[in-house]
Design a protein around this motif. Structure first.
Motif, PDB file in Angstrom:
ATOM      1  N   ASP A 177       0.806  -1.217   0.000  1.00 28.90           N
ATOM      2  CA  ASP A 177       0.000   0.000   0.000  1.00 28.90           C
ATOM      3  C   ASP A 177       0.839   1.267   0.000  1.00 28.90           C
ATOM      4  O   ASP A 177       0.284   2.372  -0.050  1.00 28.90           O
ATOM      5  N   THR A 232     -11.795   3.335  -9.697  1.00 28.20           N
ATOM      6  CA  THR A 232     -12.436   3.949  -8.530  1.00 28.20           C
ATOM      7  C   THR A 232     -13.956   3.889  -8.636  1.00 28.20           C
ATOM      8  O   THR A 232     -14.658   3.687  -7.637  1.00 28.20           O
ATOM      9  N   LEU A 275     -11.950   3.579   1.056  1.00 28.48           N
ATOM     10  CA  LEU A 275     -10.915   4.280   0.303  1.00 28.48           C
ATOM     11  C   LEU A 275      -9.532   3.667   0.476  1.00 28.48           C
ATOM     12  O   LEU A 275      -8.630   3.962  -0.309  1.00 28.48           O
ATOM     13  N   ASP A 276      -9.354   2.839   1.494  1.00 26.39           N
ATOM     14  CA  ASP A 276      -8.046   2.222   1.699  1.00 26.39           C
ATOM     15  C   ASP A 276      -8.015   0.768   1.238  1.00 26.39           C
ATOM     16  O   ASP A 276      -7.098   0.016   1.575  1.00 26.39           O
ATOM     17  N   ALA A 277      -9.013   0.372   0.457  1.00 26.31           N
ATOM     18  CA  ALA A 277      -9.115  -1.031   0.043  1.00 26.31           C
ATOM     19  C   ALA A 277      -8.124  -1.353  -1.072  1.00 26.31           C
ATOM     20  O   ALA A 277      -7.871  -0.543  -1.964  1.00 26.31           O
ATOM     21  N   ARG A 278      -7.567  -2.553  -0.986  1.00 29.41           N
ATOM     22  CA  ARG A 278      -6.837  -3.118  -2.108  1.00 29.41           C
ATOM     23  C   ARG A 278      -7.834  -3.817  -3.020  1.00 29.41           C
ATOM     24  O   ARG A 278      -9.002  -3.987  -2.679  1.00 29.41           O
ATOM     25  N   ARG A 311      -3.593   0.239  -2.571  1.00 31.62           N
ATOM     26  CA  ARG A 311      -4.610   1.285  -2.583  1.00 31.62           C
ATOM     27  C   ARG A 311      -4.237   2.465  -3.482  1.00 31.62           C
ATOM     28  O   ARG A 311      -5.117   3.074  -4.102  1.00 31.62           O
ATOM     29  N   ALA A 345      -5.141   1.278  -6.969  1.00 26.27           N
ATOM     30  CA  ALA A 345      -6.572   0.992  -7.118  1.00 26.27           C
ATOM     31  C   ALA A 345      -7.414   2.258  -7.133  1.00 26.27           C
ATOM     32  O   ALA A 345      -8.444   2.316  -7.814  1.00 26.27           O
ATOM     33  N   HIS A 346      -6.988   3.279  -6.405  1.00 28.83           N
ATOM     34  CA  HIS A 346      -7.796   4.492  -6.291  1.00 28.83           C
ATOM     35  C   HIS A 346      -7.226   5.661  -7.082  1.00 28.83           C
ATOM     36  O   HIS A 346      -7.715   6.792  -6.940  1.00 28.83           O
ATOM     37  N   VAL A 360     -12.669  -6.875  -3.846  1.00 26.32           N
ATOM     38  CA  VAL A 360     -12.284  -5.853  -2.880  1.00 26.32           C
ATOM     39  C   VAL A 360     -11.695  -6.543  -1.652  1.00 26.32           C
ATOM     40  O   VAL A 360     -12.305  -7.461  -1.101  1.00 26.32           O
TER      41      VAL A 360
END
Length: 383
Positions: A59, A302, A312-315, A334, A337-338, A382
């Motif tokens: 992360d 996203t 919002l902190d998800a892998r 993260r 991913a975001h 997720v």
């Protein structure tokens, strides 16, 4: 009457009468070689940890600059290729010392020779296997990535030890103004300059004819690299084809994208194409050294994660239709991913993806190795 015995001549080590097998020449070439190996080692670490990050680092890896991996991996392969003629020249300059007689004069001398043997063997192994990796030829029984990574550390340690042991000689011959260098025969100066000029020309030649695979302004000179950045479906090279991955023809009507999370859902290809489409200009940068930027169109990662209720902190774990391969399942930290540039891409350069480019959908993310830009995506999870 006695029989006269013929006395055999004493065996002596080979004589090396070349004038340029000296410390000044070896130091001059060694400076260039050391710089090339340092760049290759540093960028290799970046490449390895971007591809195989430990859990605590996943992360923390940055998604910007978007061209970061393209730069570092291009430098990694270019410096490795440049190091090949430098290593050959360095070995030519010092090889009389490899046959010094007696071979061992003291414990310290024995340790020094062992360290040199490790240094030479490690350098030859790293450059040879790395070069073969650029053409995806693996004529050995071991896995390339972990062994190449381990020997890189061995080479780095041996190089530091060698520099520490030889530091007095290196310092004495580092510059032309040093007393030791000034003591060398003046007559050797023109020949030494010619040798160093030839070595520099060889380095320039191999760099110019290969670096165009990643530095596209020089792609017209890309005659020795295994990839040309313009050759491939839709103007982009392909490393792993759909056939090699075991992906048969995908039925567009039967295809489903599963998104698993707090609010799981499934999309058909038509529904996926009906979502808001975004564009990103991002490079594909592969470990073999080639790279090229392209225009990608698809759905932001996203948006897909938000719809699934992801924090919002998800892998996210990405699963491919690919049947064979070490990267059939890939995880994104993260930051990737975001990032708004990360897409589940449906189009490349304005055209629907071909099968070899990952039809019906593939990942494209900034600052990411090509092996992690998963093709033929069928499921997002997720984490």
């Amino acid at each position: 009457m006695g029989v006269m015995k013929r006395r055999l001549p004493a065996v002596r080590p080979p004589a090396f009468r070349g004038r340029l097998h000296d410390a000044r020449t070896a130091t001059s070439i060694g400076r260039w070689l050391g710089a090339a190996i340092a760049v290759c080692f540093g960028t290799g670490l970046i490449s390895h940890y971007l591809q195989h990050p430990p859990a605590w680092l996943t992360d923390e890896l940055p998604s910007r600059p978007a061209w970061g991996y393209r730069l570092t991996q291009g430098l990694h392969v270019a410096s490795g290729i440049a190091a090949i003629p430098l290593l050959l020249a360095k070995l030519w300059a010092v090889y009389p010392r490899l046959f010094a007689w007696p071979p061992v004069r003291s414990v310290r001398h024995a340790l020094e020779r062992v360290s040199v043997a490790v240094l030479v063997a490690g350098a030859v192994f790293e450059l040879a296997t790395g070069l073969l990796n650029t053409v995806q030829w693996y004529p050995w029984p071991f896995s390339f990535v972990p062994v190449h990574f381990a020997v890189a550390w061995l080479l780095a340690g041996a190089l530091l030890l060698h520099v520490a042991v030889k530091y007095p000689q290196i310092r004495a011959h580092w510059s032309r103004a040093s007393p030791a260098s000034a003591a060398l025969p003046v007559a050797d100066g023109p020949d030494r300059r010619s040798l160093l000029t030839g070595v520099a020309a060889a380095v320039g030649a191999v760099t110019l004819t290969t670096v165009g695979q990643s530095f596209t302004p020089l792609k017209a000179f890309d005659v020795l690299a295994p990839r040309h950045p313009d050759h491939g479906p839709e103007g982009l090279p392909v490393n792993r084809t759909a056939r090699a991955a075991g992906v048969v023809q995908v039925d567009a009507l039967a295809y489903r994208l599963e998104v698993q999370g707090p609010r799981p859902y499934t999309l058909t290809l038509a529904e996926l194409a009906a979502l808001t489409q975004h564009e990103s200009v991002l490079p594909i940068a592969c470990v073999e050294g080639w790279s090229k930027s392209a225009h990608w169109t698809g759905v932001r990662m996203t948006d897909l994660l938000r719809r699934a209720g992801a924090p919002l902190d998800a892998r996210v774990r990405v699963v491919s239709l690919e049947r064979y391969g070490a990267y059939r399942v890939m995880e994104m930290g993260r930051a990737y991913a975001h990032d708004p540039l990360t897409l589940l891409a449906l189009k490349l350069n304005g055209q629907t993806l071909t099968a070899d480019h990952g039809y019906p959908a593939r990942i494209i993310a900034p600052n990411r190795p090509g092996v992690l830009q998963t093709k033929w995506v069928t499921r997002l999870e997720v984490l």
